[in-house]
Enzyme design. Structure first.
Site, PDB file in Angstrom:
ATOM      1  NE  ARG A 195      34.987  39.647  39.547  1.00 15.37           N
ATOM      2  CZ  ARG A 195      36.196  39.909  40.040  1.00 15.37           C
ATOM      3  NH1 ARG A 195      36.671  41.131  39.997  1.00 15.37           N
ATOM      4  NH2 ARG A 195      36.910  38.962  40.593  1.00 15.37           N
ATOM      5  NE  ARG A 254      44.800  35.820  41.961  1.00 18.73           N
ATOM      6  CZ  ARG A 254      44.094  36.908  41.651  1.00 18.73           C
ATOM      7  NH1 ARG A 254      44.586  37.819  40.855  1.00 18.73           N
ATOM      8  NH2 ARG A 254      42.905  37.054  42.163  1.00 18.73           N
ATOM      9  NE  ARG A 273      37.371  35.876  43.842  1.00 18.22           N
ATOM     10  CZ  ARG A 273      36.620  36.970  43.769  1.00 18.22           C
ATOM     11  NH1 ARG A 273      35.302  36.875  43.749  1.00 18.22           N
ATOM     12  NH2 ARG A 273      37.188  38.154  43.702  1.00 18.22           N
ATOM     13  NE  ARG A 289      33.890  42.782  42.918  1.00 21.37           N
ATOM     14  CZ  ARG A 289      35.106  42.284  43.036  1.00 21.37           C
ATOM     15  NH1 ARG A 289      36.157  43.083  42.966  1.00 21.37           N
ATOM     16  NH2 ARG A 289      35.281  41.001  43.235  1.00 21.37           N
ATOM     17  CE  LYS A 300      44.123  42.074  44.159  1.00 20.07           C
ATOM     18  NZ  LYS A 300      43.003  41.604  45.004  1.00 20.07           N
TER      19      LYS A 300
HETATM   20  P1  AP5 Z   1      38.004  45.991  44.204  1.00 12.36           P
HETATM   21  O1  AP5 Z   1      38.827  47.213  43.946  1.00 12.36           O
HETATM   22  O2  AP5 Z   1      37.191  45.448  43.088  1.00 12.36           O
HETATM   23  O3  AP5 Z   1      38.907  44.864  44.888  1.00 12.36           O
HETATM   24  P2  AP5 Z   1      40.010  43.911  44.248  1.00 12.36           P
HETATM   25  O4  AP5 Z   1      41.056  43.721  45.287  1.00 12.36           O
HETATM   26  O5  AP5 Z   1      40.433  44.405  42.901  1.00 12.36           O
HETATM   27  O6  AP5 Z   1      39.136  42.617  44.155  1.00 12.36           O
HETATM   28  P3  AP5 Z   1      39.010  41.476  43.051  1.00 12.36           P
HETATM   29  O7  AP5 Z   1      37.888  40.594  43.525  1.00 12.36           O
HETATM   30  O8  AP5 Z   1      38.889  42.034  41.663  1.00 12.36           O
HETATM   31  O9  AP5 Z   1      40.356  40.794  43.212  1.00 12.36           O
HETATM   32  P4  AP5 Z   1      40.678  39.354  42.886  1.00 12.36           P
HETATM   33  O10 AP5 Z   1      42.139  39.404  43.122  1.00 12.36           O
HETATM   34  O11 AP5 Z   1      39.939  38.294  43.575  1.00 12.36           O
HETATM   35  O12 AP5 Z   1      40.128  39.213  41.388  1.00 12.36           O
HETATM   36  P5  AP5 Z   1      40.822  39.307  39.965  1.00 12.36           P
HETATM   37  O13 AP5 Z   1      39.942  40.053  39.091  1.00 12.36           O
HETATM   38  O14 AP5 Z   1      42.245  39.704  40.079  1.00 12.36           O
HETATM   39  O15 AP5 Z   1      37.054  46.337  45.450  1.00 12.36           O
HETATM   40  C1  AP5 Z   1      36.028  45.442  45.838  1.00 12.36           C
HETATM   41  C2  AP5 Z   1      34.739  46.249  46.165  1.00 12.36           C
HETATM   42  O16 AP5 Z   1      34.981  47.041  47.331  1.00 12.36           O
HETATM   43  C3  AP5 Z   1      34.339  47.240  45.054  1.00 12.36           C
HETATM   44  O17 AP5 Z   1      32.930  47.252  44.965  1.00 12.36           O
HETATM   45  C4  AP5 Z   1      34.864  48.597  45.543  1.00 12.36           C
HETATM   46  O18 AP5 Z   1      34.065  49.670  45.093  1.00 12.36           O
HETATM   47  C5  AP5 Z   1      34.809  48.419  47.069  1.00 12.36           C
HETATM   48  N1  AP5 Z   1      35.891  49.116  47.758  1.00 12.36           N
HETATM   49  C6  AP5 Z   1      37.204  49.139  47.408  1.00 12.36           C
HETATM   50  N2  AP5 Z   1      37.926  49.834  48.314  1.00 12.36           N
HETATM   51  C7  AP5 Z   1      37.061  50.231  49.273  1.00 12.36           C
HETATM   52  C8  AP5 Z   1      37.199  51.007  50.499  1.00 12.36           C
HETATM   53  N3  AP5 Z   1      38.403  51.476  50.902  1.00 12.36           N
HETATM   54  N4  AP5 Z   1      36.095  51.179  51.247  1.00 12.36           N
HETATM   55  C9  AP5 Z   1      34.881  50.699  50.854  1.00 12.36           C
HETATM   56  N5  AP5 Z   1      34.676  50.004  49.709  1.00 12.36           N
HETATM   57  C10 AP5 Z   1      35.750  49.769  48.926  1.00 12.36           C
HETATM   58  O19 AP5 Z   1      40.839  37.740  39.551  1.00 12.36           O
HETATM   59  C11 AP5 Z   1      39.649  37.040  39.264  1.00 12.36           C
HETATM   60  C12 AP5 Z   1      39.991  35.596  38.916  1.00 12.36           C
HETATM   61  O20 AP5 Z   1      40.827  35.576  37.730  1.00 12.36           O
HETATM   62  C13 AP5 Z   1      40.805  34.842  39.974  1.00 12.36           C
HETATM   63  O21 AP5 Z   1      39.977  34.256  40.958  1.00 12.36           O
HETATM   64  C14 AP5 Z   1      41.541  33.793  39.119  1.00 12.36           C
HETATM   65  O22 AP5 Z   1      40.687  32.747  38.772  1.00 12.36           O
HETATM   66  C15 AP5 Z   1      41.850  34.560  37.842  1.00 12.36           C
HETATM   67  N6  AP5 Z   1      43.166  35.238  37.910  1.00 12.36           N
HETATM   68  C16 AP5 Z   1      43.398  36.582  37.851  1.00 12.36           C
HETATM   69  N7  AP5 Z   1      44.706  36.847  37.915  1.00 12.36           N
HETATM   70  C17 AP5 Z   1      45.330  35.642  38.018  1.00 12.36           C
HETATM   71  C18 AP5 Z   1      46.695  35.260  38.144  1.00 12.36           C
HETATM   72  N8  AP5 Z   1      47.685  36.178  38.187  1.00 12.36           N
HETATM   73  N9  AP5 Z   1      46.979  33.932  38.251  1.00 12.36           N
HETATM   74  C19 AP5 Z   1      46.010  32.998  38.204  1.00 12.36           C
HETATM   75  N10 AP5 Z   1      44.686  33.296  38.096  1.00 12.36           N
HETATM   76  C20 AP5 Z   1      44.351  34.620  37.998  1.00 12.36           C
END
Ligand code: AP5
Length: 221
Positions: free
Chosen positions: A157, A85, A168, A124, A13
């Site tokens: 991270r 979410r 997660r 990552r 994402k």
């Molecule tokens: P990446 O693009 O980083 O993936 P992502 O989907 O953004 O993953 P996240 O882990 O950031 O999502 P998340 O939803 O768990 O975390 P968030 O930060 O929102 O890609 C991952 C890796 O793969 C990278 O290294 C990339 O280079 C690689 N890659 C990507 N595409 C690829 C491809 N096509 N082929 C090969 N490699 C590829 O949330 C973190 C925490 O914050 C949550 O756990 C929660 O505690 C809190 N939080 C955040 N938002 C909320 C909310 N709305 N409500 C409640 N808690 C929240």
């Protein structure tokens, strides 16, 4: 145009949102990035959110909705990443947009199998300086362990440890996956195969969103 990017942790994402927002002129709002910044700055919100994030749990809806509401600007085209979410957040987003005479135009689900997710997250790395994201195999920095953009040392991270990733994924299945049905019922859910090369996924997403922007039909039914 209001676009919600849905998908499990590590589905791509954030990576896609950075590229798409610059190509399409959308404002990228990632609740995870905002929360990590709040934690880093040791704000009251950051201190409250930290414990949830470290365990891979969701930060409470009330805090998230207040955080989003205080940043939302009328008239902006948003690319929502990692928000909503939960159903409460999705309903909350609809309400925040409604008072600004706007609606979610499309929710895009990035589909990636669990085994690929674990592989992606375990490779990552991110830059603590500028926030740029890397992957050991699919998106390596030019110089190992160093950010291409600001030359800072890359880090892993804290919530990317294997046991937290497992939680997660469980939380995603229980609390966030029901949003697929939520948006399907509204007739605005599109599915994109995220288990392909980065550029192929970006190209499909960009084509889809250009069509939505032009008001063309992109979904069946
Ligand atoms: P990446 O693009 O980083 O993936 P992502 O989907 O953004 O993953 P996240 O882990 O950031 O999502 P998340 O939803 O768990 O975390 P968030 O930060 O929102 O890609 C991952 C890796 O793969 C990278 O290294 C990339 O280079 C690689 N890659 C990507 N595409 C690829 C491809 N096509 N082929 C090969 N490699 C590829 O949330 C973190 C925490 O914050 C949550 O756990 C929660 O505690 C809190 N939080 C955040 N938002 C909320 C909310 N709305 N409500 C409640 N808690 C929240």
């Amino acid at each position: 145009m209001q676009v919600v990017l849905l998908g499990p942790p590590g589905s791509g994402k954030g990576t896609q949102a950075v590229e798409l927002s610059s190509r399409l002129g959308l404002f990228h709002l990632a609740t995870g990035d905002i929360l990590r910044q709040e934690v880093k700055n040791q704000t009251a919100l950051g201190q409250e959110a930290k414990a949830f994030m470290e365990k891979g749990e969701l930060v409470p809806d009330k805090l998230i909705l207040a955080m989003v509401s205080s940043r939302l600007e009328s008239g902006r085209d948003y690319l929502w990443d990692g928000f909503p979410r939960t159903e409460e957040q999705a309903v909350g987003l609809d309400a925040l947009l409604a008072v600004r005479s706007s609606v979610v135009d499309i929710a895009v689900l990035l589909e990636v199998p669990d085994e690929v997710i674990v592989e992606r997250i375990s490779g990552r790395m991110f830059c603590p300086g500028c926030g740029a994201n890397y992957h050991r195999q699919s998106k390596p920095p030019k110089k190992a362990g160093i950010c291409d953009q600001c030359a800072k040392g890359l880090q892993v991270r804290p919530d990317d440890r294997a046991e937290v990733v497992e939680n997660r994924l469980r939380v995603y299945r229980e609390r966030t996956e029901p949003l697929v049905l939520f948006y399907e019922k509204k007739g605005i859910l599109a599915r994109v195969d995220g288990n392909r090369a980065l550029q192929a996924v970006t190209a499909d997403l960009a084509t889809l969103l250009e069509k939505v922007r032009r008001g063309q039909k992109v979904l069946n039914g």
